[in-house]
Each structure stands twice: as C-alpha cells, then as structure tokens.
Design a protein around this motif. Structure first.
Motif, PDB file in Angstrom:
ATOM      1  N   LEU A  97      13.817  43.251  14.893  1.00 33.46           N
ATOM      2  CA  LEU A  97      12.704  42.871  15.761  1.00 33.46           C
ATOM      3  C   LEU A  97      12.888  41.490  16.386  1.00 33.46           C
ATOM      4  CD1 LEU A  97       9.779  44.076  13.482  1.00 33.46           C
ATOM      5  CD2 LEU A  97      10.342  45.019  15.724  1.00 33.46           C
ATOM      6  N   ARG A  98      13.987  40.825  16.035  1.00 31.76           N
ATOM      7  CA  ARG A  98      14.226  39.439  16.468  1.00 31.76           C
ATOM      8  C   ARG A  98      13.082  38.531  16.002  1.00 31.76           C
ATOM      9  NH1 ARG A  98      15.717  41.103  22.692  1.00 31.76           N
ATOM     10  NH2 ARG A  98      17.473  42.464  22.195  1.00 31.76           N
ATOM     11  N   CYS A  99      12.606  38.830  14.826  1.00 29.06           N
ATOM     12  CA  CYS A  99      11.494  38.084  14.246  1.00 29.06           C
ATOM     13  C   CYS A  99      12.054  37.010  13.323  1.00 29.06           C
ATOM     14  CB  CYS A  99      10.580  39.029  13.466  1.00 29.06           C
ATOM     15  SG  CYS A  99       9.283  38.206  12.543  1.00 29.06           S
ATOM     16  N   PRO A 100      11.583  35.784  13.448  1.00 25.62           N
ATOM     17  CA  PRO A 100      12.153  34.691  12.643  1.00 25.62           C
ATOM     18  C   PRO A 100      11.526  34.520  11.274  1.00 25.62           C
ATOM     19  CG  PRO A 100      10.560  33.807  14.196  1.00 25.62           C
ATOM     20  CD  PRO A 100      10.625  35.293  14.457  1.00 25.62           C
ATOM     21  N   LEU A 101      10.515  35.352  10.933  1.00 22.52           N
ATOM     22  CA  LEU A 101       9.742  35.063   9.720  1.00 22.52           C
ATOM     23  C   LEU A 101       9.380  36.339   8.972  1.00 22.52           C
ATOM     24  CD1 LEU A 101       8.309  32.739   8.154  1.00 22.52           C
ATOM     25  CD2 LEU A 101       6.250  33.303   9.470  1.00 22.52           C
ATOM     26  N   LEU A 102       9.767  36.395   7.696  1.00 19.46           N
ATOM     27  CA  LEU A 102       9.348  37.468   6.799  1.00 19.46           C
ATOM     28  C   LEU A 102       8.230  36.932   5.927  1.00 19.46           C
ATOM     29  CD1 LEU A 102      10.348  40.420   5.884  1.00 19.46           C
ATOM     30  CD2 LEU A 102      11.243  39.210   3.892  1.00 19.46           C
ATOM     31  N   VAL A 103       7.069  37.575   5.972  1.00 19.92           N
ATOM     32  CA  VAL A 103       5.913  37.152   5.171  1.00 19.92           C
ATOM     33  C   VAL A 103       5.913  37.955   3.876  1.00 19.92           C
ATOM     34  CG1 VAL A 103       3.418  36.857   5.104  1.00 19.92           C
ATOM     35  CG2 VAL A 103       4.640  36.629   7.277  1.00 19.92           C
ATOM     36  N   LEU A 104       5.988  37.259   2.747  1.00 24.77           N
ATOM     37  CA  LEU A 104       6.117  37.911   1.450  1.00 24.77           C
ATOM     38  C   LEU A 104       4.911  37.606   0.574  1.00 24.77           C
ATOM     39  CD1 LEU A 104       8.179  39.500  -0.418  1.00 24.77           C
ATOM     40  CD2 LEU A 104       8.737  37.242  -1.364  1.00 24.77           C
ATOM     41  N   PRO A 105       3.948  38.545   0.460  1.00 22.25           N
ATOM     42  CA  PRO A 105       2.844  38.343  -0.484  1.00 22.25           C
ATOM     43  C   PRO A 105       3.358  38.355  -1.920  1.00 22.25           C
ATOM     44  CG  PRO A 105       2.347  40.078   1.116  1.00 22.25           C
ATOM     45  CD  PRO A 105       3.800  39.795   1.230  1.00 22.25           C
TER      46      PRO A 105
END
Length: 293
Positions: A97-105
């Motif tokens: 997705l060319r996303c710079p951030l993985l959000v990890l709960p």
C-alpha cells in the motif's frame, strides 16, 4: 478550512460501512487526502488483494496507517512462530500500500512465558523486520490488552525496546475514558517524546448502558476534554496525523458518504477551532457540521 489543515487528518476505514471502493470514494469526496486501512479491507476484496491495492492507489488517497491486529508480542515457541508469520504478512500488505506505518495494538493474549522481557523482545524483533521495508511500527496500549492496557505502559515498552522505527499510537478513547484531571494529564503527556508519537487516533465518547460508545469528535459528550488533548499534544510539539477512528453499529448502518461528511465536520472543528485555540460551543459544532453535510 485550507488544504494544509485538512491534510492533518485521516479517516479510519473501520468507521465506514460498505466495500473498499465505497469507502475510498466517500473519504475522497469528503475532502480527505488520507485514510487508514486494515487487512479486512484488502483480503475481503472480491477481486483479490492486488485489485484492492490497485484501487487504493487509483483513489489518490495516501494510506496513513495500516491496522494490524496480530496478538503478536509476548509469545514463545510455535505460537510465536505462527504470530511472527502473520506479522510479516501484515508488513507485506503495508508495503504494498506504500504505507509508512503499521499500527500494532497490544496483544489480547496472555503471555505464555514468565519472561518479563518477552513483550519488549517481540517488539524489537518486529521493528527490525520493518526497517528494510522503511516501515515504522506504532504500538498501542488499549483496555483489551492482556499486559499493556494504557499508552503509558505502551510507551515504557517502546522506550525499553529502543528501536528508531518503533513509536507510539495514542488512542484518544483511553484518555477520555480515564477522565484524568487536566493537570495530571498534562504531566503524563509531557513524559512522551512527540517525535516518537507516530499516530494519534481521535474519538469522542457517549455512554450507553454503562458502556462507552466510540463516536466522531464533536458527536460525543467529551468535546472539551478532546480539545484539551489535541491542544496539549500540539503544544508539546506533535505534528503528525490525527486519525478519526470511531466505529460503532450506528455508523455501520449509515451510508459511508454520510459518515465521511460527519468526519469532515470533525476535521473542520479540530483544525479551524481547536488547533487555533478557539473551541466552539457544542451547538456551534453542530452548526458547522450541518453546513458541510
């Protein structure tokens, strides 16, 4: 609101009903330039993950964050290996997705080891895997976490792991639900490094049958506390994105376009009034929103 202010806010796909294409269209037409997505948005696409990724890229929306519920950290043995494989798959989707951030709960699973450092070790391992992909990890404490339930606990784990691409995802629901006195809240926030806050997720709250209901900023009963949180973070130097993350059965029953327009009203209030230190009364919030819907 000018485009620079609007660009400070993203819309969380989990707040919207319908297929990915409908969500993307609603968010774009509401004037947002960013969206946060989750794995279900991609793997649930009828034409497959590649088609889902292509539709996101064609939308022109930047993907601010990718939500990954992995229950990853704190495990050992075969369960750790299984969860590690899942986390790596989430990183691959994030990269696509060319996303710079993985959000990890924080993990909902109790640790299967007595090692007090297992959570930190897991976070460090995931952050190392993300470095070659140029992805940051935003760790989030929450009430459902087995070991890490608050943003201060999450911050302690982030500091202990000491990885340059590991930071904090701060969820406004936790702050509002705790009802911390303003002076104490400011003291807690000052413990954080604003450069290591990678995302702020904003929601307002209503109470139903004694349970908190996540609603969009300005739709709930805590607009003043929410304004204090946002202005405090801004004063501390936070300049990252604010993700409008409110999901409940009522929003799920509304057309995506309607909820996205309500979110636009939230962004107008937060960007024009709160961040400019002029917080309107609730009826003014509703008037502003009615003019944009």
């Amino acid at each position: 609101m000018n485009s620079a202010n609007m660009n400070d806010f993203s819309m969380d796909s989990r707040s919207l009903a319908g297929a990915l294409s409908a969500k993307l269209k609603a968010v774009r037409e509401a004037g947002f330039s960013q969206i946060t997505l989750c794995a279900e948005d991609l793997v649930g696409h009828p034409d497959g993950v590649d088609a889902a990724v292509a539709s996101v890229q064609a939308s022109g929306l930047a993907v601010t964050g990718f939500q990954a519920t992995c229950d990853f950290e704190g495990q050992s043995g075969p369960l750790h290996a299984f969860k590690l494989d899942l986390a790596q798959a989430m990183l691959c989707l994030c990269q696509a997705l060319r996303c710079p951030l993985l959000v990890l709960p924080a993990s909902r699973l109790p640790s299967d080891t007595d090692d007090a450092h297992a959570v930190v070790r897991g976070l460090r391992q995931l952050a190392m895997l993300a470095i070659p992909l140029n992805i940051k990890i935003a760790y989030q404490g929450w009430a459902g976490g087995a070991r890490v339930q608050t943003y201060l606990q999450a911050w302690d784990r982030v500091c202990d792991a000491d990885m340059p691409n590991l930071g904090l995802s701060l969820d406004g629901q936790e702050v509002l639900a705790a009802n911390t006195p303003q002076d104490d809240l400011l003291a807690d926030l000052e413990m954080l490094d604003p450069d290591r806050i990678f995302l702020v997720q904003l929601t307002d709250l209503l109470t139903h049958a004694g349970q908190p209901l996540r609603v969009l900023p300005g739709d709930g009963a805590h607009h003043e506390a929410l304004a204090v949180l946002v202005t405090s973070l801004h004063g501390l130097g936070y300049r990252g994105s604010y993700n409008l993350a409110a999901f409940n059965a009522d929003y799920a029953a509304m057309p995506a376009q309607h909820v996205a327009q309500r979110a636009r009203g939230s962004a107008l209030w937060l960007g024009q009034d709160v961040l400019q230190r002029s917080v309107p009364l609730p009826n003014q919030i509703r008037l502003s929103r009615s003019l944009t819907v």
